[in-house]
Design a protein around this motif. Structure first.
Motif, PDB file in Angstrom:
ATOM      1  N   ARG A 111       5.880   1.780  12.378  1.00 32.78           N
ATOM      2  CA  ARG A 111       7.320   1.566  12.854  1.00 32.78           C
ATOM      3  C   ARG A 111       7.882   2.685  13.737  1.00 32.78           C
ATOM      4  O   ARG A 111       8.613   3.612  13.506  1.00 32.78           O
ATOM      5  N   GLY A 112       6.893   3.121  14.565  1.00 32.77           N
ATOM      6  CA  GLY A 112       7.265   4.207  15.495  1.00 32.77           C
ATOM      7  C   GLY A 112       6.261   5.563  15.260  1.00 32.77           C
ATOM      8  O   GLY A 112       5.287   5.770  15.923  1.00 32.77           O
ATOM      9  N   VAL A 113       6.573   5.987  14.012  1.00 29.46           N
ATOM     10  CA  VAL A 113       5.468   6.812  13.606  1.00 29.46           C
ATOM     11  C   VAL A 113       4.539   5.752  12.813  1.00 29.46           C
ATOM     12  O   VAL A 113       5.003   5.017  11.812  1.00 29.46           O
ATOM     13  N   ALA A 114       3.187   5.861  13.131  1.00 27.75           N
ATOM     14  CA  ALA A 114       2.564   4.835  12.285  1.00 27.75           C
ATOM     15  C   ALA A 114       1.716   5.610  11.161  1.00 27.75           C
ATOM     16  O   ALA A 114       1.619   6.663  11.211  1.00 27.75           O
ATOM     17  N   GLU A 115       1.304   4.978   9.983  1.00 26.82           N
ATOM     18  CA  GLU A 115       0.488   5.420   9.103  1.00 26.82           C
ATOM     19  C   GLU A 115      -0.601   4.728   8.551  1.00 26.82           C
ATOM     20  O   GLU A 115      -0.436   3.617   8.591  1.00 26.82           O
ATOM     21  N   VAL A 116      -1.777   5.258   8.535  1.00 29.48           N
ATOM     22  CA  VAL A 116      -2.993   4.631   7.864  1.00 29.48           C
ATOM     23  C   VAL A 116      -3.348   5.130   6.299  1.00 29.48           C
ATOM     24  O   VAL A 116      -3.325   6.472   6.533  1.00 29.48           O
ATOM     25  N   VAL A 117      -3.053   4.429   5.263  1.00 27.48           N
ATOM     26  CA  VAL A 117      -3.733   4.879   4.262  1.00 27.48           C
ATOM     27  C   VAL A 117      -5.122   4.570   3.880  1.00 27.48           C
ATOM     28  O   VAL A 117      -5.555   3.346   4.068  1.00 27.48           O
ATOM     29  N   THR A 118      -5.759   5.561   3.829  1.00 29.99           N
ATOM     30  CA  THR A 118      -7.223   5.346   3.502  1.00 29.99           C
ATOM     31  C   THR A 118      -7.660   4.997   1.923  1.00 29.99           C
ATOM     32  O   THR A 118      -7.162   5.998   1.272  1.00 29.99           O
ATOM     33  N   SER A 119      -8.256   4.121   1.719  1.00 31.83           N
ATOM     34  CA  SER A 119      -8.606   3.773   0.362  1.00 31.83           C
ATOM     35  C   SER A 119      -9.794   4.913  -0.215  1.00 31.83           C
ATOM     36  O   SER A 119     -10.156   5.631   0.428  1.00 31.83           O
ATOM     37  N   SER A 120      -9.476   5.159  -1.520  1.00 34.10           N
ATOM     38  CA  SER A 120     -10.283   6.149  -2.426  1.00 34.10           C
ATOM     39  C   SER A 120     -11.901   5.892  -2.198  1.00 34.10           C
ATOM     40  O   SER A 120     -12.576   4.691  -2.304  1.00 34.10           O
ATOM     41  N   LEU A 121     -12.544   6.929  -1.828  1.00 33.17           N
ATOM     42  CA  LEU A 121     -13.905   6.973  -1.749  1.00 33.17           C
ATOM     43  C   LEU A 121     -14.673   6.313  -3.151  1.00 33.17           C
ATOM     44  O   LEU A 121     -15.840   5.956  -3.101  1.00 33.17           O
ATOM     45  N   ALA A 122     -13.999   6.757  -4.063  1.00 32.22           N
ATOM     46  CA  ALA A 122     -14.664   6.422  -5.479  1.00 32.22           C
ATOM     47  C   ALA A 122     -14.229   5.001  -5.949  1.00 32.22           C
ATOM     48  O   ALA A 122     -14.745   4.717  -7.086  1.00 32.22           O
ATOM     49  N   VAL A 123     -13.656   4.150  -4.993  1.00 35.39           N
ATOM     50  CA  VAL A 123     -13.277   2.979  -5.497  1.00 35.39           C
ATOM     51  C   VAL A 123     -13.838   1.977  -4.371  1.00 35.39           C
ATOM     52  O   VAL A 123     -13.999   1.966  -3.151  1.00 35.39           O
ATOM     53  N   LEU A 144      -1.927  10.490   8.508  1.00 33.40           N
ATOM     54  CA  LEU A 144      -3.107   9.834   7.507  1.00 33.40           C
ATOM     55  C   LEU A 144      -2.702  10.265   6.134  1.00 33.40           C
ATOM     56  O   LEU A 144      -2.158  11.435   5.728  1.00 33.40           O
ATOM     57  N   SER A 145      -2.831   9.362   5.252  1.00 33.12           N
ATOM     58  CA  SER A 145      -2.626   9.566   3.786  1.00 33.12           C
ATOM     59  C   SER A 145      -3.673   8.755   2.897  1.00 33.12           C
ATOM     60  O   SER A 145      -4.539   8.047   3.489  1.00 33.12           O
ATOM     61  N   GLY A 146      -3.564   9.097   1.632  1.00 32.79           N
ATOM     62  CA  GLY A 146      -4.290   8.483   0.589  1.00 32.79           C
ATOM     63  C   GLY A 146      -3.387   7.985  -0.565  1.00 32.79           C
ATOM     64  O   GLY A 146      -2.530   7.262  -0.460  1.00 32.79           O
ATOM     65  N   HIS A 147      -3.916   8.320  -1.853  1.00 31.93           N
ATOM     66  CA  HIS A 147      -3.104   8.380  -2.884  1.00 31.93           C
ATOM     67  C   HIS A 147      -2.988   6.988  -3.581  1.00 31.93           C
ATOM     68  O   HIS A 147      -3.209   6.722  -5.006  1.00 31.93           O
ATOM     69  N   MET A 148      -3.009   5.924  -2.851  1.00 29.46           N
ATOM     70  CA  MET A 148      -2.663   4.573  -3.238  1.00 29.46           C
ATOM     71  C   MET A 148      -3.964   3.767  -3.833  1.00 29.46           C
ATOM     72  O   MET A 148      -3.842   2.797  -4.309  1.00 29.46           O
ATOM     73  N   HIS A 149      -4.950   4.347  -3.121  1.00 24.55           N
ATOM     74  CA  HIS A 149      -6.369   3.749  -3.132  1.00 24.55           C
ATOM     75  C   HIS A 149      -6.335   2.410  -2.505  1.00 24.55           C
ATOM     76  O   HIS A 149      -7.576   1.753  -2.988  1.00 24.55           O
TER      77      HIS A 149
END
Length: 393
Positions: free
Chosen positions: A246-258, A234-239
Motif C-alpha cells: 500500500r505504497g510501502v510494500a511488506e513481505v513476511v517470510t515464513s519460518s525456516l522451522a515450519v 521485510l519481516s517475519g514473526h507470523m510464520h
C-alpha cells in the motif's frame, strides 16, 4: 557481486534450541504435541543445512529477521553465534536483529526426561555482544535506545535493521522514532535506496492477527517510510508467507522451522528488488519434507478436534466433518506456505463451512480467502517508476 547487483538471502524464525538442554524426552514431546508446527526434533539439522546453503551460495549479505532461538536460551544463542561465524568466515556478511523470543524470555527452559527446568537467557547488551560479528560491528548508525542500526551494503543501498524487542517488545519509542527520522533524512540525501527490516510486521496482513503481530506504533514508522521513499520492508514473526502493498510494500517470510521451510532471496540491481522463496533441503534427515509437512498439518487437525468438541454444528454427519476437516487443513497449509489453494475436490467442504454458525475457524477461513488464491512467494518492487508490487514469473 556483479556491477550494481546485490544478492541477498533472508531467513527468519529459526527457533533454534540447543540439544545440551533438550533430550527430546517426555516433557519436550508433550509440549511439542501442542505446538505450532515447528520441526523442533530436527532444528539443529535444519539450521546446519541452512548454514551450508548460505556458504555454498555466497550471497552479498544474509539478513536474519529475529526469533533466532526457541525462547532466548543463552546456550542456544552461543551455539548459533558459532554457526553464524562460519558464514562470516566464508566471506558472507550477516546482519540480524532479535525477535520477541530472543531476550529475557519468561519461558526460557530446558527439558530433561519428564522435567522442565529454568535456564539462563540473555539481556539486550549480552545479545549484541554474542552477535557482535553479525551486523553490530558494521553499523554506520546505531540507536542505543532500541538497538536498531543501519548498514551500508553498497553505495546505492542501505538497510535499516529495526529492533522492537530489546527494551520494549513490539514497540518503537519516541526517542527511537526521532532517531529513525534523522537517519532517514540523512540517507535520503545520498539518493541511495533504503530497505527496511523488522521482526514484527509493519502492515496488517490479516485482520484477525494484528494485536501482538503488528508493531504497536507501526503507523508512525509507515508514515516515515512513505515520507522518505522506503518502498519495501521485510519481516517475519507470523510464520506465514505473505505480501501486502500500500505504497510501502511488506513481505513476511515464513519460518525456516515450519513447512515448507522457506528461506528467501532478493536480487537488487538499482532498478528493483526482486524477491522469491525457496524450500530448504535437509539432506541429513530422510523424508524431511514429508515429516515437516506432517508436523504442520497436525496443528490444523488438533484445532479441528477442539472445534468439533466445543461447538455445535448444524445438520452435519461424519462424512461432512471429514470434508470440512480436509478442506481446512489443506487451505491452512497453503496459506502458511503462500501457495495457491486449488479448490478442486474441496467444493463441498467449502460450502459446509459457509453454512455453519460463526466460529474462530470459520472466521479465520474467511480472513484468508483473499490470500490463498494468489501466489505469495514472488514479488517485485520497481524502485524507479513507483510501480510497486509487480509480480514476476
Amino acid at each position: 557481486m556483479s556491477e550494481g547487483i546485490l544478492n541477498i538471502m533472508i531467513a527468519t524464525d529459526l527457533h533454534y534450541l540447543s540439544k545440551s538442554i533438550n533430550d527430546g524426552g517426555e516433557a519436550f514431546s508433550k509440549m511439542m504435541a501442542k505446538g505450532d508446527g515447528k520441526v523442533m526434533k530436527y532444528i539443529e539439522e535444519i539450521v546446519d543445512a541452512f548454514v551450508l546453503e548460505v556458504i555454498k551460495r555466497k550471497p552479498d549479505a544474509l539478513l536474519l529477521l529475529g526469533d533466532l532461538t526457541f525462547n532466548g536460551e543463552r546456550v542456544s544463542h552461543m551455539e548459533l553465534a558459532i554457526k553464524f561465524k562460519e558464514i562470516v568466515t566464508a566471506g558472507v556478511k550477516v546482519y540480524l536483529i532479535p525477535g520477541n523470543h530472543d531476550i529475557n524470555h519468561e519461558r526460557c527452559m530446558g527439558f530433561c526426561g519428564n522435567k522442565i527446568y529454568k535456564v539462563d537467557s540473555v539481556s539486550p547488551d549480552e545479545f549484541r555482544e554474542i552477535y557482535h560479528h553479525c551486523g553490530y560491528n558494521l553499523a554506520i548508525h546505531f540507536d542505543k535506545t532500541s538497538a536498531s542500526y543501519v548498514v551500508k551494503l553498497s553505495d546505492s543501498l542501505y538497510v535499516i535493521m529495526l529492533d522492537t524487542n530489546s527494551y520494549s517488545q513490539n514497540f518503537l519509542s519516541d526517542e527511537s522514532l526521532y532517531w529513525l527520522e534523522g537517519v532517514l533524512s540523512e540517507l535520503s540525501k545520498t539518493g541511495a535506496d533504503i530497505l527496511g527490516v523488522s521482526h514484527q510486521n509493519l502492515l496488517e496482513h490479516n485482520f484477525m492477527f494484528t494485536e501482538g503481530f503488528m508493531i504497536k506504533n507501526a503507523d508512525k514508522i509507515e508514515a516515515l517510510y512513505n515520507k522518505y521513499d522506503v518502498k519495501l520492508n521485510l519481516s517475519g514473526h507470523m510464520h506465514i508467507q505473505h505480501i501486502e502493498d500500500r505504497g510501502v510494500a511488506e513481505v513476511v517470510t515464513s519460518s525456516l522451522a515450519v513447512a515448507p521451510n522457506h528461506f528467501a532471496n532478493i536480487r537488487y540491481d538499482k532498478k528493483s528488488f526482486r524477491y522469491w522463496t525457496e524450500s530448504l533441503e535437509v539432506y541429513k534427515v530422510e523424508y524431511f519434507e514429508k515429516i515437516s509437512r506432517h508436523e504442520f498439518d497436525g496443528v490444523g487437525q488438533r484445532q479441528l478436534v477442539r472445534l468439533f468438541k466445543t461447538h455445535s454444528f448444524e445438520n452435519i454427519n461424519e462424512s461432512d466433518i471429514d470434508k470440512m476437516g480436509k478442506t481446512f487443513v489443506k487451505m491452512n497449509e497453503k496459506y502458511f506456505a503462500g501457495e495457491v489453494f486449488d479448490t478442486a475436490g474441496f467444493e463441498e467442504g467449502m460450502k459446509l463451512w459457509e453454512e455453519q454458525p460463526e466460529s474462530f475457524t470459520s472466521l479465520y477461513i474467511r480472513s484468508i480467502l483473499d490470500s490463498v488464491y494468489k501466489d505469495q512467494n514472488t514479488f517485485e518492487v520497481n524502485l524507479r517508476k513507483g510501480k510497486n508490487g509487480e509480480v514476476f514469473r
